[in-house]
Design an enzyme around this catalytic site. Structure first.
Site, short mmCIF file in Angstrom:
data_model
loop_
_atom_site.label_atom_id
_atom_site.label_comp_id
_atom_site.label_asym_id
_atom_site.label_seq_id
_atom_site.Cartn_x
_atom_site.Cartn_y
_atom_site.Cartn_z
N TYR A 1 28.98 -54.76 28.12
CA TYR A 1 28.12 -55.58 27.25
C TYR A 1 28.76 -56.95 27.06
O TYR A 1 28.12 -57.99 27.26
CB TYR A 1 27.92 -54.88 25.90
CG TYR A 1 27.29 -55.78 24.86
CD1 TYR A 1 26.00 -56.27 25.02
CD2 TYR A 1 27.99 -56.15 23.69
CE1 TYR A 1 25.42 -57.10 24.07
CE2 TYR A 1 27.42 -56.98 22.75
CZ TYR A 1 26.13 -57.46 22.94
OH TYR A 1 25.57 -58.27 22.00
N SER B 1 27.88 -63.20 21.97
CA SER B 1 28.34 -62.20 21.01
C SER B 1 29.82 -62.34 20.73
O SER B 1 30.60 -62.77 21.59
CB SER B 1 28.07 -60.81 21.60
OG SER B 1 28.84 -59.83 20.94
N1 LIG Z 1 22.80 -57.68 15.85
C1 LIG Z 1 24.05 -58.07 16.10
O1 LIG Z 1 24.97 -57.75 15.35
C2 LIG Z 1 24.37 -58.93 17.29
C3 LIG Z 1 25.70 -59.40 17.44
C4 LIG Z 1 26.02 -60.19 18.53
C5 LIG Z 1 25.03 -60.52 19.45
N2 LIG Z 1 23.75 -60.06 19.31
C6 LIG Z 1 22.77 -60.43 20.30
O2 LIG Z 1 21.65 -61.00 19.64
C7 LIG Z 1 20.45 -60.71 20.34
C8 LIG Z 1 19.45 -60.04 19.42
O3 LIG Z 1 20.03 -58.85 18.91
P1 LIG Z 1 19.29 -57.88 17.91
O4 LIG Z 1 20.31 -57.32 17.02
O5 LIG Z 1 18.10 -58.54 17.35
O6 LIG Z 1 18.87 -56.74 18.95
P2 LIG Z 1 17.47 -55.97 19.11
O7 LIG Z 1 17.74 -54.87 20.09
O8 LIG Z 1 16.91 -55.61 17.79
O9 LIG Z 1 16.55 -57.08 19.76
C9 LIG Z 1 16.47 -57.32 21.14
C10 LIG Z 1 15.01 -57.23 21.55
O10 LIG Z 1 14.93 -57.58 22.92
C11 LIG Z 1 14.03 -56.71 23.56
N3 LIG Z 1 14.44 -56.61 24.97
C12 LIG Z 1 15.55 -56.00 25.46
N4 LIG Z 1 15.59 -56.13 26.79
C13 LIG Z 1 14.49 -56.83 27.16
C14 LIG Z 1 13.97 -57.29 28.38
N5 LIG Z 1 14.59 -57.01 29.55
N6 LIG Z 1 12.81 -57.98 28.39
C15 LIG Z 1 12.16 -58.25 27.24
N7 LIG Z 1 12.60 -57.84 26.03
C16 LIG Z 1 13.76 -57.14 25.99
C17 LIG Z 1 14.13 -55.40 22.82
O11 LIG Z 1 12.93 -54.63 22.93
C18 LIG Z 1 14.41 -55.86 21.39
O12 LIG Z 1 13.21 -55.91 20.63
C19 LIG Z 1 20.86 -59.85 21.53
O13 LIG Z 1 21.04 -60.71 22.64
C20 LIG Z 1 22.20 -59.28 21.10
O14 LIG Z 1 23.00 -58.95 22.21
C21 LIG Z 1 23.41 -59.27 18.25
#
Ligand SMILES: NC(=O)c1ccc[n+]([C@@H]2O[C@H](COP(=O)([O-])OP(=O)(O)OC[C@H]3O[C@@H](n4cnc5c(N)ncnc54)[C@H](O)[C@@H]3O)[C@@H](O)[C@H]2O)c1
Length: 340
Positions: free
Chosen positions: A157, A132
Protein backbone atom coordinates in the site's frame (compact mmCIF):
# COMPACT_ATOMS: atom_id res chain seq x y z
CA UNK A 1 -0.16 30.80 -7.41
CA UNK A 2 -3.76 31.13 -6.22
CA UNK A 3 -6.62 29.93 -8.46
CA UNK A 4 -10.39 29.73 -8.09
CA UNK A 5 -12.31 27.06 -9.95
CA UNK A 6 -15.87 26.25 -10.99
CA UNK A 7 -15.81 22.52 -11.49
CA UNK A 8 -13.97 19.90 -9.49
CA UNK A 9 -13.71 16.20 -10.25
CA UNK A 10 -13.43 14.19 -7.04
CA UNK A 11 -12.57 10.51 -7.37
CA UNK A 12 -13.56 8.27 -4.49
CA UNK A 13 -16.50 10.61 -3.86
CA UNK A 14 -18.52 7.84 -2.16
CA UNK A 15 -15.59 7.15 0.16
CA UNK A 16 -15.02 8.63 3.60
CA UNK A 17 -12.80 11.59 2.69
CA UNK A 18 -14.28 12.06 -0.81
CA UNK A 19 -17.78 12.39 0.62
CA UNK A 20 -16.77 15.07 3.13
CA UNK A 21 -14.70 16.94 0.56
CA UNK A 22 -17.51 16.87 -2.04
CA UNK A 23 -20.01 18.13 0.55
CA UNK A 24 -17.71 21.01 1.42
CA UNK A 25 -17.03 21.91 -2.22
CA UNK A 26 -20.76 21.96 -2.99
CA UNK A 27 -21.31 24.25 0.01
CA UNK A 28 -18.54 26.50 -1.34
CA UNK A 29 -20.39 26.80 -4.68
CA UNK A 30 -18.48 24.33 -6.84
CA UNK A 31 -19.94 22.00 -9.45
CA UNK A 32 -18.71 18.56 -8.36
CA UNK A 33 -18.32 15.51 -10.57
CA UNK A 34 -17.95 12.49 -8.31
CA UNK A 35 -16.36 9.27 -9.57
CA UNK A 36 -16.40 5.99 -7.64
CA UNK A 37 -16.66 2.29 -8.51
CA UNK A 38 -18.56 1.57 -5.25
CA UNK A 39 -16.51 -1.57 -4.63
CA UNK A 40 -17.23 -3.87 -1.68
CA UNK A 41 -13.89 -3.57 0.17
CA UNK A 42 -16.18 -2.48 3.01
CA UNK A 43 -19.97 -2.34 3.33
CA UNK A 44 -21.13 -0.57 0.12
CA UNK A 45 -24.39 0.52 1.79
CA UNK A 46 -22.47 3.21 3.69
CA UNK A 47 -21.02 4.44 0.36
CA UNK A 48 -24.54 4.55 -1.05
CA UNK A 49 -25.82 6.45 1.99
CA UNK A 50 -23.05 9.04 1.58
CA UNK A 51 -23.89 9.37 -2.12
CA UNK A 52 -27.60 9.85 -1.39
CA UNK A 53 -26.68 12.95 0.63
CA UNK A 54 -24.46 14.34 -2.14
CA UNK A 55 -27.04 13.63 -4.85
CA UNK A 56 -29.56 15.85 -3.05
CA UNK A 57 -27.54 18.78 -4.43
CA UNK A 58 -28.25 19.43 -8.13
CA UNK A 59 -24.66 20.61 -8.68
CA UNK A 60 -23.39 17.11 -7.92
CA UNK A 61 -23.08 14.59 -10.76
CA UNK A 62 -22.15 10.99 -10.03
CA UNK A 63 -20.35 8.67 -12.44
CA UNK A 64 -19.95 5.04 -11.40
CA UNK A 65 -16.64 4.30 -13.09
CA UNK A 66 -13.49 2.37 -12.23
CA UNK A 67 -10.24 4.33 -12.51
CA UNK A 68 -8.77 1.33 -14.30
CA UNK A 69 -11.40 1.79 -17.07
CA UNK A 70 -9.38 4.14 -19.26
CA UNK A 71 -12.08 4.73 -21.90
CA UNK A 72 -14.74 5.35 -19.26
CA UNK A 73 -12.56 7.87 -17.47
CA UNK A 74 -11.60 9.64 -20.71
CA UNK A 75 -15.26 10.08 -21.59
CA UNK A 76 -15.97 11.81 -18.27
CA UNK A 77 -13.12 14.26 -18.86
CA UNK A 78 -14.23 14.90 -22.44
CA UNK A 79 -17.91 15.44 -21.55
CA UNK A 80 -17.36 17.99 -18.77
CA UNK A 81 -15.14 21.06 -18.50
CA UNK A 82 -13.17 20.19 -15.37
CA UNK A 83 -10.79 22.68 -13.73
CA UNK A 84 -9.28 20.72 -10.89
CA UNK A 85 -9.01 17.02 -10.01
CA UNK A 86 -8.77 15.61 -6.50
CA UNK A 87 -7.85 11.94 -6.70
CA UNK A 88 -8.95 10.15 -3.54
CA UNK A 89 -10.09 6.86 -5.08
CA UNK A 90 -7.67 4.12 -4.16
CA UNK A 91 -7.45 0.73 -2.61
CA UNK A 92 -6.78 1.83 0.97
CA UNK A 93 -5.61 -0.18 3.98
CA UNK A 94 -2.20 -1.54 4.95
CA UNK A 95 -3.15 -5.03 6.14
CA UNK A 96 -5.34 -5.89 3.12
CA UNK A 97 -2.35 -5.25 0.85
CA UNK A 98 -0.63 -8.34 2.25
CA UNK A 99 -3.39 -10.60 0.98
CA UNK A 100 -4.76 -8.67 -2.03
CA UNK A 101 -1.79 -6.99 -3.71
CA UNK A 102 -3.47 -6.98 -7.14
CA UNK A 103 -6.22 -4.63 -5.96
CA UNK A 104 -3.52 -2.02 -5.19
CA UNK A 105 -1.91 -2.43 -8.60
CA UNK A 106 -5.27 -1.99 -10.38
CA UNK A 107 -6.62 1.04 -8.51
CA UNK A 108 -3.49 2.78 -7.26
CA UNK A 109 -1.10 2.20 -10.16
CA UNK A 110 -3.12 1.51 -13.34
CA UNK A 111 -5.92 3.81 -12.14
CA UNK A 112 -3.51 6.59 -11.22
CA UNK A 113 -1.76 6.53 -14.60
CA UNK A 114 -5.19 6.87 -16.23
CA UNK A 115 -5.89 9.92 -14.04
CA UNK A 116 -2.54 11.45 -15.00
CA UNK A 117 -3.21 10.85 -18.69
CA UNK A 118 -6.70 12.38 -18.50
CA UNK A 119 -5.31 15.42 -16.67
CA UNK A 120 -2.54 15.79 -19.22
CA UNK A 121 -4.84 15.65 -22.25
CA UNK A 122 -7.60 17.85 -20.83
CA UNK A 123 -5.57 20.84 -19.62
CA UNK A 124 -6.41 20.27 -15.96
CA UNK A 125 -5.17 23.24 -13.93
CA UNK A 126 -4.18 21.27 -10.82
CA UNK A 127 -4.09 17.60 -9.81
CA UNK A 128 -4.27 17.05 -6.06
CA UNK A 129 -3.93 13.42 -4.98
CA UNK A 130 -4.02 11.41 -1.79
CA UNK A 131 -0.77 9.95 -0.61
CA UNK A 132 -0.35 8.62 2.90
CA UNK A 133 1.69 8.82 6.10
CA UNK A 134 2.48 5.16 5.45
CA UNK A 135 5.11 6.24 2.88
CA UNK A 136 7.40 7.05 5.84
CA UNK A 137 7.71 3.28 6.27
CA UNK A 138 10.83 2.36 8.22
CA UNK A 139 11.72 6.03 8.99
CA UNK A 140 12.04 6.81 12.70
CA UNK A 141 13.20 10.45 12.57
CA UNK A 142 10.15 12.32 14.01
CA UNK A 143 8.21 14.35 13.23
CA UNK A 144 7.99 12.92 9.72
CA UNK A 145 8.94 15.64 7.24
CA UNK A 146 8.21 15.86 3.51
CA UNK A 147 11.86 16.85 3.17
CA UNK A 148 13.02 13.45 4.45
CA UNK A 149 13.81 10.65 2.06
CA UNK A 150 11.06 7.99 1.99
CA UNK A 151 12.53 5.08 0.11
CA UNK A 152 11.80 2.31 2.61
CA UNK A 153 8.07 1.51 2.57
CA UNK A 154 6.99 -1.52 4.61
CA UNK A 155 3.76 -2.41 2.77
CA UNK A 156 2.66 -2.59 -0.84
CA UNK A 157 0.00 0.00 0.00
CA UNK A 158 2.74 2.44 1.04
CA UNK A 159 4.81 1.57 -2.02
CA UNK A 160 1.80 2.28 -4.27
CA UNK A 161 1.30 5.70 -2.65
CA UNK A 162 4.99 6.57 -2.98
CA UNK A 163 4.74 5.47 -6.63
CA UNK A 164 1.90 7.97 -7.13
CA UNK A 165 4.19 10.75 -5.93
CA UNK A 166 6.92 9.65 -8.33
CA UNK A 167 4.56 9.29 -11.31
CA UNK A 168 3.01 12.69 -10.59
CA UNK A 169 6.45 14.30 -10.59
CA UNK A 170 7.18 12.98 -14.06
CA UNK A 171 3.92 14.49 -15.40
CA UNK A 172 4.68 17.78 -13.75
CA UNK A 173 8.16 17.73 -15.32
CA UNK A 174 7.20 16.46 -18.79
CA UNK A 175 3.78 18.01 -19.36
CA UNK A 176 3.70 20.98 -16.95
CA UNK A 177 0.80 19.42 -15.05
CA UNK A 178 0.76 21.07 -11.61
CA UNK A 179 0.60 18.24 -9.05
CA UNK A 180 0.27 18.24 -5.28
CA UNK A 181 0.45 15.07 -3.19
CA UNK A 182 -1.09 15.01 0.28
CA UNK A 183 0.13 12.59 2.91
CA UNK A 184 -2.88 12.12 5.17
CA UNK A 185 -2.29 10.89 8.72
CA UNK A 186 -4.90 8.44 10.18
CA UNK A 187 -8.12 10.24 9.34
CA UNK A 188 -11.19 9.77 11.56
CA UNK A 189 -14.64 11.24 12.10
CA UNK A 190 -18.33 10.79 11.25
CA UNK A 191 -18.97 8.53 8.22
CA UNK A 192 -15.52 7.03 8.86
CA UNK A 193 -14.25 3.80 7.39
CA UNK A 194 -15.58 0.53 8.86
CA UNK A 195 -12.14 -1.11 8.50
CA UNK A 196 -10.37 1.46 10.71
CA UNK A 197 -9.71 1.38 14.46
CA UNK A 198 -12.24 3.97 15.65
CA UNK A 199 -15.13 2.29 13.83
CA UNK A 200 -14.04 -1.26 14.80
CA UNK A 201 -13.49 -0.30 18.46
CA UNK A 202 -16.77 1.59 18.77
CA UNK A 203 -18.72 -1.27 17.23
CA UNK A 204 -17.02 -3.91 19.42
CA UNK A 205 -17.43 -1.92 22.65
CA UNK A 206 -21.14 -1.34 21.97
CA UNK A 207 -21.57 -5.07 21.21
CA UNK A 208 -19.54 -6.22 24.28
CA UNK A 209 -16.97 -7.86 22.01
CA UNK A 210 -13.16 -7.71 22.45
CA UNK A 211 -11.02 -5.19 20.57
CA UNK A 212 -7.64 -6.10 19.04
CA UNK A 213 -4.94 -3.86 20.56
CA UNK A 214 -1.91 -4.22 18.32
CA UNK A 215 1.71 -4.00 19.48
CA UNK A 216 0.32 -4.48 23.02
CA UNK A 217 -0.88 -0.88 22.96
CA UNK A 218 2.58 0.56 22.29
CA UNK A 219 1.52 2.50 19.21
CA UNK A 220 1.25 6.20 18.52
CA UNK A 221 -0.82 7.75 15.79
CA UNK A 222 -1.20 11.33 14.63
CA UNK A 223 -5.02 10.99 14.45
CA UNK A 224 -6.42 13.74 12.23
CA UNK A 225 -10.04 14.86 12.26
CA UNK A 226 -11.87 14.78 8.93
CA UNK A 227 -12.84 18.49 8.93
CA UNK A 228 -9.16 19.40 9.31
CA UNK A 229 -8.26 17.15 6.37
CA UNK A 230 -10.97 18.76 4.22
CA UNK A 231 -9.87 22.28 5.17
CA UNK A 232 -6.30 21.39 4.22
CA UNK A 233 -7.36 19.88 0.88
CA UNK A 234 -9.55 22.86 -0.04
CA UNK A 235 -6.76 25.34 0.69
CA UNK A 236 -4.12 23.30 -1.14
CA UNK A 237 -6.43 22.85 -4.17
CA UNK A 238 -6.49 26.59 -4.77
CA UNK A 239 -2.74 26.95 -4.34
CA UNK A 240 -0.92 25.68 -7.42
CA UNK A 241 2.61 24.69 -6.43
CA UNK A 242 5.29 27.16 -7.44
CA UNK A 243 8.60 25.80 -8.63
CA UNK A 244 11.18 25.89 -5.83
CA UNK A 245 13.93 28.26 -7.09
CA UNK A 246 16.38 26.80 -4.56
CA UNK A 247 15.85 23.20 -5.67
CA UNK A 248 19.11 21.56 -6.65
CA UNK A 249 19.82 18.25 -8.32
CA UNK A 250 23.01 18.05 -6.27
CA UNK A 251 21.00 17.78 -3.07
CA UNK A 252 17.43 16.99 -4.24
CA UNK A 253 14.71 18.04 -1.78
CA UNK A 254 12.11 15.21 -1.89
CA UNK A 255 9.15 17.48 -1.00
CA UNK A 256 9.55 20.15 -3.70
CA UNK A 257 10.87 20.50 -7.25
CA UNK A 258 12.00 22.81 -10.02
CA UNK A 259 8.67 21.73 -11.58
CA UNK A 260 5.17 22.61 -10.31
CA UNK A 261 5.13 19.74 -7.83
CA UNK A 262 4.80 19.67 -4.08
CA UNK A 263 4.13 17.24 -1.25
CA UNK A 264 2.41 18.15 2.04
CA UNK A 265 1.72 16.28 5.25
CA UNK A 266 -1.77 16.82 6.62
CA UNK A 267 -1.66 15.54 10.18
CA UNK A 268 -2.57 16.75 13.64
CA UNK A 269 1.08 17.30 14.64
CA UNK A 270 0.19 15.75 17.99
CA UNK A 271 0.59 11.97 18.19
CA UNK A 272 -1.65 10.13 20.64
CA UNK A 273 -0.87 6.86 22.44
CA UNK A 274 -3.19 4.07 21.30
CA UNK A 275 -4.24 3.42 24.92
CA UNK A 276 -5.23 7.08 25.34
CA UNK A 277 -7.20 6.88 22.11
CA UNK A 278 -9.06 3.84 23.46
CA UNK A 279 -9.73 5.62 26.78
CA UNK A 280 -11.24 8.54 24.85
CA UNK A 281 -13.56 6.13 22.99
CA UNK A 282 -14.54 4.43 26.28
CA UNK A 283 -15.32 7.83 27.78
CA UNK A 284 -17.40 8.91 24.77
CA UNK A 285 -19.40 5.66 24.87
CA UNK A 286 -19.50 5.40 28.66
CA UNK A 287 -18.31 1.79 28.69
CA UNK A 288 -14.99 -0.08 29.06
CA UNK A 289 -13.47 -2.07 26.21
CA UNK A 290 -12.52 -5.75 26.49
CA UNK A 291 -8.90 -5.59 25.31
CA UNK A 292 -7.19 -8.37 23.41
CA UNK A 293 -3.48 -7.43 23.34
CA UNK A 294 -1.67 -8.59 20.19
CA UNK A 295 1.66 -8.24 18.38
CA UNK A 296 2.42 -5.55 15.80
CA UNK A 297 0.85 -6.53 12.49
CA UNK A 298 3.11 -7.04 9.47
CA UNK A 299 3.18 -3.87 7.36
CA UNK A 300 2.18 -1.63 10.30
CA UNK A 301 4.46 1.01 11.78
CA UNK A 302 4.61 1.68 15.56
CA UNK A 303 4.31 5.50 15.33
CA UNK A 304 3.37 8.39 13.05
CA UNK A 305 3.86 12.11 13.66
CA UNK A 306 3.41 14.81 11.03
CA UNK A 307 5.60 17.86 10.53
CA UNK A 308 3.12 20.39 9.09
CA UNK A 309 5.40 23.43 8.75
CA UNK A 310 5.01 23.57 4.96
CA UNK A 311 1.22 23.48 5.23
CA UNK A 312 1.33 26.35 7.74
CA UNK A 313 3.79 28.38 5.64
CA UNK A 314 2.08 27.88 2.28
CA UNK A 315 -1.64 27.83 3.06
CA UNK A 316 -1.78 29.15 6.64
CA UNK A 317 -3.46 26.14 8.17
CA UNK A 318 -2.76 23.63 10.93
CA UNK A 319 -5.16 20.87 12.05
CA UNK A 320 -6.18 21.39 15.66
CA UNK A 321 -9.19 19.21 16.57
CA UNK A 322 -8.60 17.22 19.76
CA UNK A 323 -9.36 13.49 19.86
CA UNK A 324 -11.92 14.07 22.64
CA UNK A 325 -13.90 16.41 20.40
CA UNK A 326 -13.47 14.32 17.25
CA UNK A 327 -14.25 10.96 18.85
CA UNK A 328 -17.31 12.48 20.51
CA UNK A 329 -18.63 13.52 17.11
CA UNK A 330 -17.90 10.09 15.63
CA UNK A 331 -19.69 8.20 18.41
CA UNK A 332 -22.67 10.54 18.14
CA UNK A 333 -22.85 9.89 14.35
CA UNK A 334 -22.38 6.12 14.80
CA UNK A 335 -25.25 5.82 17.27
CA UNK A 336 -27.55 7.90 15.10
CA UNK A 337 -26.64 6.09 11.86
CA UNK A 338 -27.13 2.62 13.34
CA UNK A 339 -30.12 3.67 15.45
CA UNK A 340 -28.52 2.84 18.82
N1 LIG B 1 -8.57 7.41 5.87
C1 LIG B 1 -7.26 7.52 6.15
O1 LIG B 1 -6.86 7.47 7.31
C2 LIG B 1 -6.25 7.74 5.05
C3 LIG B 1 -4.91 7.95 5.43
C4 LIG B 1 -3.96 8.15 4.44
C5 LIG B 1 -4.35 8.14 3.10
N2 LIG B 1 -5.65 7.93 2.75
C6 LIG B 1 -5.99 7.93 1.34
O2 LIG B 1 -7.05 8.84 1.14
C7 LIG B 1 -7.90 8.40 0.09
C8 LIG B 1 -9.33 8.31 0.57
O3 LIG B 1 -9.38 7.41 1.66
P1 LIG B 1 -10.72 7.05 2.42
O4 LIG B 1 -10.36 6.83 3.83
O5 LIG B 1 -11.78 8.02 2.08
O6 LIG B 1 -11.01 5.62 1.77
P2 LIG B 1 -12.38 5.01 1.21
O7 LIG B 1 -12.08 3.58 0.92
O8 LIG B 1 -13.51 5.32 2.12
O9 LIG B 1 -12.59 5.81 -0.14
C9 LIG B 1 -12.04 5.44 -1.36
C10 LIG B 1 -13.15 5.33 -2.38
O10 LIG B 1 -12.57 5.05 -3.64
C11 LIG B 1 -13.35 4.08 -4.30
N3 LIG B 1 -12.46 3.34 -5.20
C12 LIG B 1 -11.48 2.47 -4.85
N4 LIG B 1 -10.88 1.99 -5.94
C13 LIG B 1 -11.47 2.58 -7.01
C14 LIG B 1 -11.29 2.50 -8.41
N5 LIG B 1 -10.37 1.69 -8.95
N6 LIG B 1 -12.09 3.25 -9.21
C15 LIG B 1 -13.03 4.05 -8.69
N7 LIG B 1 -13.26 4.17 -7.37
C16 LIG B 1 -12.48 3.44 -6.53
C17 LIG B 1 -13.96 3.23 -3.22
O11 LIG B 1 -15.18 2.62 -3.63
C18 LIG B 1 -14.15 4.23 -2.08
O12 LIG B 1 -15.48 4.74 -2.07
C19 LIG B 1 -7.32 7.07 -0.38
O13 LIG B 1 -6.46 7.34 -1.47
C20 LIG B 1 -6.50 6.61 0.81
O14 LIG B 1 -5.46 5.74 0.42
C21 LIG B 1 -6.60 7.72 3.70
Amino acid sequence: MHLDYNTALVTGAAGFIGFHLSKRLLADGYQVVGVDNLNDYYDPSIKQARLDILKADSRFTFMRTDLADKAGLEKIFQDTAIDVVVNLAAQAGVRYSLTNPQAYVESNLVGFVNILECCRHNAIKHLVFASSSSVYGANTNMPFSVHHNVDHPVSLYAASKKSNELMAHTYSHLFQLPCTGLRFFTVYGPWGRPDMALFLFTKAILEDKPIAVFNHGKMKRDFTYIDDIVEGVVRVMKSIPDPNPKWSGDAPDPGTSYARYKIYNIGNNQPVELMDFITAIENAIGKKAIKNFMDLQPGDVPATYADVDDLINDVGFKPATTIEEGIGKFVEWYKEYYGI
